[in-house]
Design an enzyme around this catalytic site. Structure first.
Site, PDB file in Angstrom:
ATOM      1  N   GLU A  32       0.873  -1.162   0.000  1.00 14.55           N
ATOM      2  CA  GLU A  32       0.000   0.000   0.000  1.00 14.55           C
ATOM      3  C   GLU A  32       0.921   1.224   0.000  1.00 14.55           C
ATOM      4  O   GLU A  32       1.796   1.337   0.857  1.00 14.55           O
ATOM      5  CB  GLU A  32      -0.872  -0.017   1.266  1.00 14.55           C
ATOM      6  CG  GLU A  32      -1.894   1.079   1.235  1.00 14.55           C
ATOM      7  CD  GLU A  32      -2.788   1.100   2.475  1.00 14.55           C
ATOM      8  OE1 GLU A  32      -2.693   0.192   3.312  1.00 14.55           O
ATOM      9  OE2 GLU A  32      -3.561   2.059   2.578  1.00 14.55           O
ATOM     10  N   ARG A 259       4.993 -12.920   9.440  1.00 17.09           N
ATOM     11  CA  ARG A 259       5.597 -11.629   9.167  1.00 17.09           C
ATOM     12  C   ARG A 259       6.894 -11.522   9.946  1.00 17.09           C
ATOM     13  O   ARG A 259       7.083 -12.151  10.977  1.00 17.09           O
ATOM     14  CB  ARG A 259       4.629 -10.484   9.486  1.00 17.09           C
ATOM     15  CG  ARG A 259       4.569 -10.019  10.898  1.00 17.09           C
ATOM     16  CD  ARG A 259       3.717  -8.744  11.102  1.00 17.09           C
ATOM     17  NE  ARG A 259       2.759  -8.432  10.083  1.00 17.09           N
ATOM     18  CZ  ARG A 259       2.757  -7.287   9.372  1.00 17.09           C
ATOM     19  NH1 ARG A 259       3.654  -6.363   9.579  1.00 17.09           N
ATOM     20  NH2 ARG A 259       1.847  -7.058   8.480  1.00 17.09           N
ATOM     21  N   LYS A 269       4.369   0.758   9.576  1.00 13.44           N
ATOM     22  CA  LYS A 269       4.551   1.997   8.802  1.00 13.44           C
ATOM     23  C   LYS A 269       4.028   3.188   9.584  1.00 13.44           C
ATOM     24  O   LYS A 269       4.564   4.285   9.467  1.00 13.44           O
ATOM     25  CB  LYS A 269       3.832   1.879   7.461  1.00 13.44           C
ATOM     26  CG  LYS A 269       4.624   1.069   6.462  1.00 13.44           C
ATOM     27  CD  LYS A 269       4.041   1.197   5.073  1.00 13.44           C
ATOM     28  CE  LYS A 269       3.166   0.029   4.759  1.00 13.44           C
ATOM     29  NZ  LYS A 269       2.668   0.000   3.401  1.00 13.44           N
TER      30      LYS A 269
HETATM   31  P1  ATP Z   1       2.747  -2.195   8.004  1.00 13.20           P
HETATM   32  O1  ATP Z   1       2.070  -3.062   9.014  1.00 13.20           O
HETATM   33  O2  ATP Z   1       4.181  -1.994   8.244  1.00 13.20           O
HETATM   34  O3  ATP Z   1       2.018  -0.942   7.719  1.00 13.20           O
HETATM   35  P2  ATP Z   1       1.496  -3.431   5.802  1.00 13.20           P
HETATM   36  O4  ATP Z   1       1.230  -4.877   5.861  1.00 13.20           O
HETATM   37  O5  ATP Z   1       0.358  -2.554   6.032  1.00 13.20           O
HETATM   38  O6  ATP Z   1       2.735  -3.083   6.709  1.00 13.20           O
HETATM   39  P3  ATP Z   1       1.655  -3.337   2.995  1.00 13.20           P
HETATM   40  O7  ATP Z   1       2.121  -2.235   2.160  1.00 13.20           O
HETATM   41  O8  ATP Z   1       0.213  -3.676   2.974  1.00 13.20           O
HETATM   42  O9  ATP Z   1       2.137  -3.033   4.452  1.00 13.20           O
HETATM   43  O10 ATP Z   1       2.516  -4.647   2.749  1.00 13.20           O
HETATM   44  C1  ATP Z   1       2.859  -5.105   1.470  1.00 13.20           C
HETATM   45  C2  ATP Z   1       3.235  -6.541   1.557  1.00 13.20           C
HETATM   46  O11 ATP Z   1       4.339  -6.701   2.435  1.00 13.20           O
HETATM   47  C3  ATP Z   1       2.107  -7.373   2.114  1.00 13.20           C
HETATM   48  O12 ATP Z   1       1.984  -8.543   1.321  1.00 13.20           O
HETATM   49  C4  ATP Z   1       2.525  -7.698   3.495  1.00 13.20           C
HETATM   50  O13 ATP Z   1       2.040  -8.952   3.859  1.00 13.20           O
HETATM   51  C5  ATP Z   1       4.054  -7.678   3.399  1.00 13.20           C
HETATM   52  N1  ATP Z   1       4.640  -7.305   4.673  1.00 13.20           N
HETATM   53  C6  ATP Z   1       4.411  -6.175   5.385  1.00 13.20           C
HETATM   54  N2  ATP Z   1       5.080  -6.186   6.539  1.00 13.20           N
HETATM   55  C7  ATP Z   1       5.767  -7.351   6.575  1.00 13.20           C
HETATM   56  C8  ATP Z   1       6.641  -7.972   7.512  1.00 13.20           C
HETATM   57  N3  ATP Z   1       6.965  -7.387   8.657  1.00 13.20           N
HETATM   58  N4  ATP Z   1       7.161  -9.174   7.201  1.00 13.20           N
HETATM   59  C9  ATP Z   1       6.852  -9.767   6.045  1.00 13.20           C
HETATM   60  N5  ATP Z   1       6.041  -9.256   5.130  1.00 13.20           N
HETATM   61  C10 ATP Z   1       5.487  -8.071   5.374  1.00 13.20           C
HETATM   62 MG    MG Z   2      -1.419  -3.433   4.663  1.00 14.40          MG
END
Ligand code: ATP
Ligand code: MG
Length: 764
Positions: A32, A259, A269
């Site tokens: 995102e 994760r 984020k």
């Molecule tokens: P955050 O919780 O940091 O805001 P998010 O999941 O909202 O992260 P996205 O931009 O939606 O961030 O994530 C993009 C991809 O990266 C998704 O497929 C998510 O599953 C993966 N991802 C995000 N954080 C992690 C992590 N800590 N370890 C592994 N994969 C991750």
């Molecule tokens: Mg997300």
């Protein structure tokens, strides 16, 4: 090049390919665009792009931009830059979820026409309240049975823009009593009068993630849609959306993996944005940040990050990864690539009284010992050494300079200290003599000085800014108890004015060097100017957070060992290699390894059990209580490791001896395996006496089938509607019944027996 590392996902893909369910693997990375990517995303990128590479498939980069409020075009650019930098390329153009808004809208109309969706005018709060919870079924919305025509008209009105935010939503019509709360008529669309960074004001309704994501995947022909574990219960909804809107070829499937959580940092984020906005760091690319941009600027290489992703692998249990593993990968990578140079961070002047005034000797020194490539290093009458490298009260085994003693200045001459200059008791300089016969660092008479230290020539040295970085937080889990800001490490950035040898100071921005005996450094690509270099410390030469007392000289034997091991080091061996290194440095761990193998444990188990001294202490205590190494190691590695989720053993609620007693109960056949798992998770969370708990929790083995029959009957009586639906053909409810019966028996019964009894009762 393609090191295909087996994990549960490759098992799934192999099976899909073998069965012909999938012809060509298609994955995607769907960030995102609401922040910069961090090292957790790097793991996901390596996984998704890595699978596409290994299986000769494709991986799309898709901006999941369905929420207009927090997204920004800057983030879109930074994401592309980071993915490229990590060494991956996406298939075709960058995709945007917002490109599919029209198709998603049409699909929603189809759901309405099929009777699978309706417009609901309840408020968000009412919807939440009426959804029920795990123990309580939901309540149908009064709007649930609107006609198709009315729903189509209302949905159109939502799109047309006349309705303010929050007036109504579109919901899937599934089942308000569904055991999975997410399936209780989920929201599909909401009204949001907001400007979108790509579609502008074209839309005032935006799809929810759970609705949009499966459609995006299906439209792109994704076969394996990999996401993190917290989406596990969303999978049912993912499947529902696709099943109602199919057929699709290929039909995407969602899989979840753990994760990445890293110690001593935060990874959400939202929190990273807070650090940036409140100016607690100097931006998204501050080298203290766990963002890809921050790591890049600090001097971490893409190779090191990819090695790290391989090292930690793909798991199904969330856990906190030891940041030492990342540091290990960074160090190992830089050791290979970085030339060695000299700089003095806290200078102390040494005047060599027998060196001719005004004379400079230009020494030729290899950038890396034993390799081609040299530079000229000036040597003159005034030399700067590290303040710490002189002691006026040296301990017995002092290997550096002290009064009356001799050391080797690396690559140059032997020098002796003859006099200490003081002002108000403080040492302000040294006087000494040089052995003019020892040019190049070897004496004529074969004499060996106590040690070798680094140095620079005072007249030719270049001033440089040295930035020493450390962990951003002082505790391993800064966000464990709410506010993470108080745990910020005030010493995470220390700025020093150092003195560097001229050849190294001329290296362009974006170069790595190993500053001898100090650490690995990277010339800051943003702040370095010609003639005014700024050097970021990427990482120390060894793990200074490990409990190694004092500073030690280089470790020539171990370095050799390491580079030999590296020749055939495939990434999958890296984790074991990391443990092997740690054992080599920690006699206690090495001894435990030997003992465990002698006790009959296989080498893999012994290896895993000797990763940390606290594990060894715990396991030894367990062995004293119950000397069955095989069962102990199985329960420890297969169950306890998963349950404690990276939490230190000292913090879980019971000790090694209790663990021994617990395993003894299993070995003595007092508990079934499921009951054992339940007891163990109770012990981890709350502690207690295992024997007493068996009684309290009612976990003793239930052998008598009467108890099972009674529980089955009780459950079926309490779920009359489900029982009727099962009998009418809804077979999938069997799982619900089994779960309920096992719950009633508190996991102490054999699931096979429960299933059989249920089937007998339901079909009989
Ligand atoms: P955050 O919780 O940091 O805001 P998010 O999941 O909202 O992260 P996205 O931009 O939606 O961030 O994530 C993009 C991809 O990266 C998704 O497929 C998510 O599953 C993966 N991802 C995000 N954080 C992690 C992590 N800590 N370890 C592994 N994969 C991750
Ligand atoms: Mg997300």
């Amino acid at each position: 090049m393609t090191t295909r590392r087996a994990n549960f996902l490759t098992d799934i893909i192999d099976a899909d390919l073998a069965a012909g369910r999938v012809v060509r693997v298609a994955t995607r990375f769907p960030p995102e665009p609401n922040g910069y990517l961090h090292v957790g995303h790097a793991k996901s990128i390596c996984l998704n792009f890595g699978l596409a590479r290994d299986y000769e498939g494709t991986c799309n980069l898709r901006m999941d931009d369905t929420n207009p409020v927090k997204e920004d075009i800057d983030y879109v650019h930074s994401i592309q830059k980071d993915v490229k930098w990590l060494g991956f390329d996406w298939s075709g153009e960058v995709r945007f979820a917002s490109d599919y808004f029209e198709q998603m809208y049409a699909a929603a109309e189809r759901l309405i026409r099929q009777g699978d969706a309706y417009v609901d005018h309840q408020s968000v709060d009412e919807i939440r309240l009426n959804r029920g919870d795990f123990n309580r079924p939901g309540v149908n919305s009064p709007n649930r049975d609107r006609s198709v025509a009315e729903n189509l008209e209302l949905f159109q009105a939502m799109r047309d823009g006349g309705l303010p935010d929050g007036t109504c939503v579109l919901r899937g019509k599934i089942d308000m009593a569904h055991p999975n709360v997410l399936m209780r008529d989920p929201l599909l669309y909401r009204i949001r009068h907001a400007h979108h960074h790509r579609t502008g004001d074209a839309w005032c309704i935006y799809p929810m993630y759970d609705y949009a994501h499966p459609i995006e995947d299906a439209l792109e022909g994704i076969t394996h849609s990999i996401c993190t574990l917290e989406f596990e219960s969303n999978r049912e909804l993912y499947d529902w959306v696709l099943d109602r809107l199919g057929p699709w070829n290929p039909r995407p499937r969602q899989y979840e993996f753990a994760r990445l959580g890293l110690g001593y940092t935060v990874m959400s984020k939202r929190k990273l944005l807070q650090l940036v906005e409140e100016k607690r760091v100097h931006g998204w690319d501050d080298p203290r940040m766990p963002t890809i941009a921050g790591l890049r600027r600090r001097g971490v290489t893409p190779e090191a990050l990819r090695d790290f992703a391989d090292l930690i692998g793909v798991a199904k249990n969330n856990s906190l990864v030891d940041i030492g593993k990342l540091e290990f990968c960074v160090r190992q990578d830089l050791e290979k690539r970085a030339p060695r140079a000299m700089a003095v961070l806290q200078p102390l002047s040494l005047q060599l009284t027998n060196w001719p005034l005004g004379q400079t000797d230009l020494l030729t020194i290899a950038w890396k010992t034993g390799e081609a490539g040299t530079r000229q290093v000036p040597f003159g009458r005034e030399i700067l050494i590290e303040r710490d490298d002189f002691s006026d009260a040296p301990p017995r085994d002092w290997k550096r300079l002290s009064l009356g003693k001799e050391v080797r200045l690396f690559g140059a001459y032997f020098v002796r200290c003859d006099e200490v200059l003081r002002e108000n008791g403080e040492i302000i300089g040294l006087r000494g003599t040089v052995d003019l016969e020892s040019r190049g660092g070897e004496s004529k008479d074969g004499r060996q000085p106590a040690g070798t230290i680094h140095w620079v020539d005072a007249t030719h040295a270049v001033d440089c800014e040295i930035r020493l970085y450390d962990r951003l937080f002082t505790v391993e889990q800064p966000d464990a108890d709410g506010d993470f800001l108080p745990h910020m490490n005030p010493d995470a950035l220390q700025v020093l004015q150092g003195q560097m040898e001229p050849a190294a100071a001329e290296l362009p921005g974006g170069t790595h060097v190993q500053l001898m005996r100090v650490g690995y450094f990277f010339s800051d690509p943003v702040d370095s100017e010609p003639g005014k270099p700024v050097w970021n410390r990427v990482i120390g030469l060894r793990d200074t957070w490990a409990k190694t007392p004092g500073r030690t000289e280089g470790r020539p034997e171990r370095k050799k060992e390491q580079s030999e091991a590296k020749k055939d080091a495939v990434p999958k061996k890296a984790r074991a290699q990391w443990r092997a290194e740690k054992r080599a440095a920690t006699p206690e761990l090495a001894a435990a390894y030997g003992r465990y193998v002698a006790l009959g444990l296989d080498a893999d188990a012994a290896d895993l059990l000797t990763e940390e001294t606290e594990v060894v202490a715990f396991f030894d205590a367990a062995l004293r209580a119950h000397p069955n190494p095989g069962s102990l190691s199985r329960w420890f590695l297969n169950d306890l490791e998963g349950l404690r989720k990276g939490q230190p053993l000292a913090e879980i609620a019971f000790d090694g001896a209790t663990f021994g007693h617990f395993v003894a109960l299993l070995d003595g056949d007092r508990l079934t395996v499921p009951a054992g798992k339940q007891l163990l998770s109770h012990l981890v969370a709350k502690g207690g006496d295992p024997v007493a708990l068996i009684g309290e929790l009612g976990l003793g083995k239930v052998d008598d089938s009467d108890a099972v029959v009674a529980a089955v009957d009780a459950v079926l009586t309490s779920l009359p509607a489900e029982t009727a639906r099962f009998r009418a053909g809804e077979q999938r409810l069997l799982g619900v019944f089994i779960g309920a019966v096992l719950k009633q028996l508190r996991g102490s019964a054999d699931a096979g027996a429960v299933r059989q009894t249920l089937l007998d009762r339901l079909n009989g």
